[in-house]
Design a protein around this motif. Sequence first.
Motif, PDB file in Angstrom:
ATOM      1  N   GLU A  43      16.629   9.357 -11.675  1.00 14.32           N
ATOM      2  CA  GLU A  43      15.912   8.598 -10.672  1.00 14.32           C
ATOM      3  C   GLU A  43      14.900   7.496 -11.023  1.00 14.32           C
ATOM      4  OE1 GLU A  43      13.855  11.414  -8.147  1.00 14.32           O
ATOM      5  OE2 GLU A  43      15.498  12.708  -8.124  1.00 14.32           O
ATOM      6  N   ILE A  44      14.459   6.634 -10.424  1.00 15.80           N
ATOM      7  CA  ILE A  44      13.378   5.525 -10.667  1.00 15.80           C
ATOM      8  C   ILE A  44      12.655   5.704  -9.453  1.00 15.80           C
ATOM      9  CG2 ILE A  44      12.997   3.177 -11.107  1.00 15.80           C
ATOM     10  CD1 ILE A  44      15.808   2.821 -12.243  1.00 15.80           C
ATOM     11  N   LEU A  45      11.088   5.828  -9.812  1.00 17.00           N
ATOM     12  CA  LEU A  45      10.252   6.134  -8.755  1.00 17.00           C
ATOM     13  C   LEU A  45       9.045   4.827  -8.923  1.00 17.00           C
ATOM     14  CD1 LEU A  45      10.064  10.000  -9.049  1.00 17.00           C
ATOM     15  CD2 LEU A  45      11.516   8.612  -7.403  1.00 17.00           C
ATOM     16  N   LEU A  46       8.577   4.687  -7.881  1.00 12.07           N
ATOM     17  CA  LEU A  46       7.349   3.699  -7.744  1.00 12.07           C
ATOM     18  C   LEU A  46       6.383   4.813  -7.390  1.00 12.07           C
ATOM     19  CD1 LEU A  46       5.832   1.144  -8.357  1.00 12.07           C
ATOM     20  CD2 LEU A  46       6.198   0.682  -5.984  1.00 12.07           C
ATOM     21  N   ASN A  47       5.304   5.084  -8.167  1.00 13.89           N
ATOM     22  CA  ASN A  47       4.258   6.047  -7.683  1.00 13.89           C
ATOM     23  C   ASN A  47       2.912   5.305  -7.392  1.00 13.89           C
ATOM     24  OD1 ASN A  47       3.180   8.756  -7.630  1.00 13.89           O
ATOM     25  ND2 ASN A  47       1.979   8.255  -9.611  1.00 13.89           N
ATOM     26  N   TYR A  48       2.356   5.501  -6.357  1.00 15.03           N
ATOM     27  CA  TYR A  48       1.103   5.100  -5.910  1.00 15.03           C
ATOM     28  C   TYR A  48       0.068   6.122  -6.137  1.00 15.03           C
ATOM     29  CZ  TYR A  48      -2.857   3.555  -3.163  1.00 15.03           C
ATOM     30  OH  TYR A  48      -4.129   3.264  -2.737  1.00 15.03           O
ATOM     31  N   ASN A  49      -0.749   5.596  -7.252  1.00 18.06           N
ATOM     32  CA  ASN A  49      -1.997   6.721  -7.433  1.00 18.06           C
ATOM     33  C   ASN A  49      -3.004   6.496  -6.355  1.00 18.06           C
ATOM     34  OD1 ASN A  49      -1.037   7.455  -9.962  1.00 18.06           O
ATOM     35  ND2 ASN A  49      -1.379   5.259 -10.460  1.00 18.06           N
ATOM     36  N   ILE A  50      -3.041   7.711  -5.418  1.00 25.91           N
ATOM     37  CA  ILE A  50      -4.292   7.786  -4.823  1.00 25.91           C
ATOM     38  C   ILE A  50      -5.609   7.945  -5.385  1.00 25.91           C
ATOM     39  CG2 ILE A  50      -5.222   9.380  -2.814  1.00 25.91           C
ATOM     40  CD1 ILE A  50      -2.354  10.036  -2.305  1.00 25.91           C
ATOM     41  N   ASN A  51      -5.740   8.776  -6.433  1.00 24.81           N
ATOM     42  CA  ASN A  51      -7.022   8.783  -7.387  1.00 24.81           C
ATOM     43  C   ASN A  51      -6.225   9.053  -8.722  1.00 24.81           C
ATOM     44  OD1 ASN A  51      -6.381  11.588  -7.336  1.00 24.81           O
ATOM     45  ND2 ASN A  51      -7.733  11.900  -5.752  1.00 24.81           N
ATOM     46  N   LYS A  52      -7.247   9.512  -9.831  1.00 26.10           N
ATOM     47  CA  LYS A  52      -6.676   9.755 -11.033  1.00 26.10           C
ATOM     48  C   LYS A  52      -5.909  10.877 -11.112  1.00 26.10           C
ATOM     49  CE  LYS A  52     -10.645   7.894 -13.644  1.00 26.10           C
ATOM     50  NZ  LYS A  52     -11.569   7.896 -14.661  1.00 26.10           N
ATOM     51  N   LYS A  53      -5.787  11.999 -10.248  1.00 28.86           N
ATOM     52  CA  LYS A  53      -5.031  12.954 -10.362  1.00 28.86           C
ATOM     53  C   LYS A  53      -3.813  12.970  -9.346  1.00 28.86           C
ATOM     54  CE  LYS A  53      -5.560  17.848 -10.874  1.00 28.86           C
ATOM     55  NZ  LYS A  53      -6.706  19.026 -11.152  1.00 28.86           N
ATOM     56  N   PHE A  54      -3.940  12.555  -8.344  1.00 31.17           N
ATOM     57  CA  PHE A  54      -2.811  12.575  -7.021  1.00 31.17           C
ATOM     58  C   PHE A  54      -2.067  11.373  -6.725  1.00 31.17           C
ATOM     59  CE2 PHE A  54      -5.953  15.919  -6.239  1.00 31.17           C
ATOM     60  CZ  PHE A  54      -4.886  17.172  -6.380  1.00 31.17           C
ATOM     61  N   GLY A  55      -0.804  11.465  -6.212  1.00 30.58           N
ATOM     62  CA  GLY A  55      -0.269  10.049  -5.810  1.00 30.58           C
ATOM     63  C   GLY A  55       1.113  10.544  -5.023  1.00 30.58           C
ATOM     64  N   ILE A  56       1.537   9.381  -4.710  1.00 29.51           N
ATOM     65  CA  ILE A  56       2.805   9.770  -3.764  1.00 29.51           C
ATOM     66  C   ILE A  56       3.769   8.649  -4.295  1.00 29.51           C
ATOM     67  CG2 ILE A  56       3.791   9.133  -1.528  1.00 29.51           C
ATOM     68  CD1 ILE A  56       0.817   9.748  -0.350  1.00 29.51           C
ATOM     69  N   ALA A  57       5.163   9.096  -4.506  1.00 33.72           N
ATOM     70  CA  ALA A  57       6.197   8.378  -5.195  1.00 33.72           C
ATOM     71  C   ALA A  57       7.506   8.221  -4.081  1.00 33.72           C
ATOM     72  CB  ALA A  57       6.600   8.963  -6.377  1.00 33.72           C
ATOM     73  N   THR A  58       8.262   7.218  -4.247  1.00 34.19           N
ATOM     74  CA  THR A  58       9.432   7.163  -3.933  1.00 34.19           C
ATOM     75  C   THR A  58      10.027   6.315  -4.578  1.00 34.19           C
ATOM     76  OG1 THR A  58      10.765   6.718  -1.560  1.00 34.19           O
ATOM     77  CG2 THR A  58       9.015   5.239  -2.105  1.00 34.19           C
ATOM     78  N   GLY A  59      11.451   6.093  -4.340  1.00 37.47           N
ATOM     79  CA  GLY A  59      12.518   5.445  -5.375  1.00 37.47           C
ATOM     80  C   GLY A  59      13.928   5.769  -4.998  1.00 37.47           C
ATOM     81  N   ILE A  60      14.624   5.798  -5.910  1.00 37.19           N
ATOM     82  CA  ILE A  60      16.093   5.760  -5.725  1.00 37.19           C
ATOM     83  C   ILE A  60      16.629   6.832  -6.900  1.00 37.19           C
ATOM     84  CG2 ILE A  60      16.775   3.767  -6.849  1.00 37.19           C
ATOM     85  CD1 ILE A  60      18.907   3.439  -4.489  1.00 37.19           C
ATOM     86  N   GLY A  61      17.775   7.683  -6.417  1.00 37.29           N
ATOM     87  CA  GLY A  61      18.086   8.591  -7.696  1.00 37.29           C
ATOM     88  C   GLY A  61      19.768   8.477  -7.481  1.00 37.29           C
ATOM     89  N   MET A  62      20.424   8.794  -8.540  1.00 38.87           N
ATOM     90  CA  MET A  62      21.838   8.829  -8.706  1.00 38.87           C
ATOM     91  C   MET A  62      22.101  10.318  -9.228  1.00 38.87           C
ATOM     92  SD  MET A  62      24.718   7.340  -7.922  1.00 38.87           S
ATOM     93  CE  MET A  62      24.328   5.719  -7.850  1.00 38.87           C
ATOM     94  N   ASN A  63      22.936  10.960  -8.783  1.00 36.50           N
ATOM     95  CA  ASN A  63      23.505  12.209  -9.467  1.00 36.50           C
ATOM     96  C   ASN A  63      25.101  12.305  -9.380  1.00 36.50           C
ATOM     97  OD1 ASN A  63      23.652  14.769 -10.343  1.00 36.50           O
ATOM     98  ND2 ASN A  63      22.337  15.648  -8.562  1.00 36.50           N
ATOM     99  N   GLU A  64      25.447  12.568 -10.472  1.00 35.19           N
ATOM    100  CA  GLU A  64      27.012  12.672 -10.730  1.00 35.19           C
ATOM    101  C   GLU A  64      27.247  14.312 -11.044  1.00 35.19           C
ATOM    102  OE1 GLU A  64      29.205   9.905 -12.832  1.00 35.19           O
ATOM    103  OE2 GLU A  64      27.974   8.103 -12.114  1.00 35.19           O
ATOM    104  N   LEU A  65      28.071  14.887 -10.161  1.00 37.21           N
ATOM    105  CA  LEU A  65      28.306  16.112 -10.326  1.00 37.21           C
ATOM    106  C   LEU A  65      29.989  16.179 -10.747  1.00 37.21           C
ATOM    107  CD1 LEU A  65      26.713  17.270  -7.014  1.00 37.21           C
ATOM    108  CD2 LEU A  65      25.800  17.486  -9.095  1.00 37.21           C
ATOM    109  N   SER A  66      30.174  17.199 -11.424  1.00 39.17           N
ATOM    110  CA  SER A  66      31.645  17.538 -11.888  1.00 39.17           C
ATOM    111  C   SER A  66      31.968  18.960 -12.365  1.00 39.17           C
ATOM    112  CB  SER A  66      32.091  16.565 -12.925  1.00 39.17           C
ATOM    113  OG  SER A  66      31.538  16.765 -14.177  1.00 39.17           O
ATOM    114  N   GLY A  67      33.077  19.396 -12.004  1.00 35.14           N
ATOM    115  CA  GLY A  67      33.306  20.841 -12.242  1.00 35.14           C
ATOM    116  C   GLY A  67      34.622  21.165 -11.762  1.00 35.14           C
ATOM    117  N   ASN A  68      35.017  22.481 -12.242  1.00 36.30           N
ATOM    118  CA  ASN A  68      36.240  23.236 -11.725  1.00 36.30           C
ATOM    119  C   ASN A  68      35.882  24.140 -10.752  1.00 36.30           C
ATOM    120  OD1 ASN A  68      37.908  21.784 -13.578  1.00 36.30           O
ATOM    121  ND2 ASN A  68      37.286  23.080 -15.269  1.00 36.30           N
ATOM    122  N   GLY A  69      36.795  24.527  -9.939  1.00 33.92           N
ATOM    123  CA  GLY A  69      36.810  25.472  -8.729  1.00 33.92           C
ATOM    124  C   GLY A  69      38.243  25.693  -8.165  1.00 33.92           C
ATOM    125  N   PHE A  70      38.032  26.764  -6.971  1.00 33.75           N
ATOM    126  CA  PHE A  70      39.347  26.930  -6.523  1.00 33.75           C
ATOM    127  C   PHE A  70      38.962  27.175  -5.083  1.00 33.75           C
ATOM    128  CE2 PHE A  70      37.645  31.012  -7.809  1.00 33.75           C
ATOM    129  CZ  PHE A  70      38.004  31.935  -6.630  1.00 33.75           C
TER     130      PHE A  70
END
Length: 193
Positions: A43-70
């Motif tokens: 994920e790549i996020l842009l975080n807005y710092n409300i103060n020194k401790k708290f923030g709000i972040a949003t961005g975009i992510g990619m998830n690649e899943l793989s495996g066997n099943g039946f």
Amino acid sequence: FNLTQAQDEKESQFDLIGYGGIGYGIVENDNEPNYNLNSNSGEILLNYNINKKFGIATGIGMNELSGNGFNSVGNFYHERRLLKVPLLFTMDIKKSLENFRIFVNLGFYGQNIIKDEYRFLNTTQKEVFDGWNFGAQIGIGFVFDMFWNMSAGINLNGQSDFSKFESNNNAGINDKQKMKDLSSIGIILIIEL
């Protein structure tokens, strides 16, 4: 007092955060057996710092899943790629140790299947499931300050879907599914802008 001191005292309002990792999760089906998938995510996020401790972040992510099943059709190898859009509450906890901090994020996401492929012995079924679903995630990073505006460390993430993906009517598989208990470990990089 000089310009250099003023720049050092100024706190950045924004951070650019990148993290990636490997892990696994469980595909929970309504009508077919559940199965595990391996995960490579980032994920790549842009975080807005409300103060020194708290923030709000949003961005975009990619998830690649793989495996066997039946399932009722037979044994298969499953590959899925998801595009994710998170909305997170962040917390930056400075510890008494010099140059060490803990970075926590908690929030919700929406994700869309951009590739879905089931490979059976004699056939391949593509785009079996599609659409958007939603869930919650939590992450904790153990971060060391490396340079004046950059930190890096180890990151642990967990997420589970609230809603389910539905299969297409013409796919041969008629089911609903979601990912649960998707856990990953990886690296995190934070750059103050």
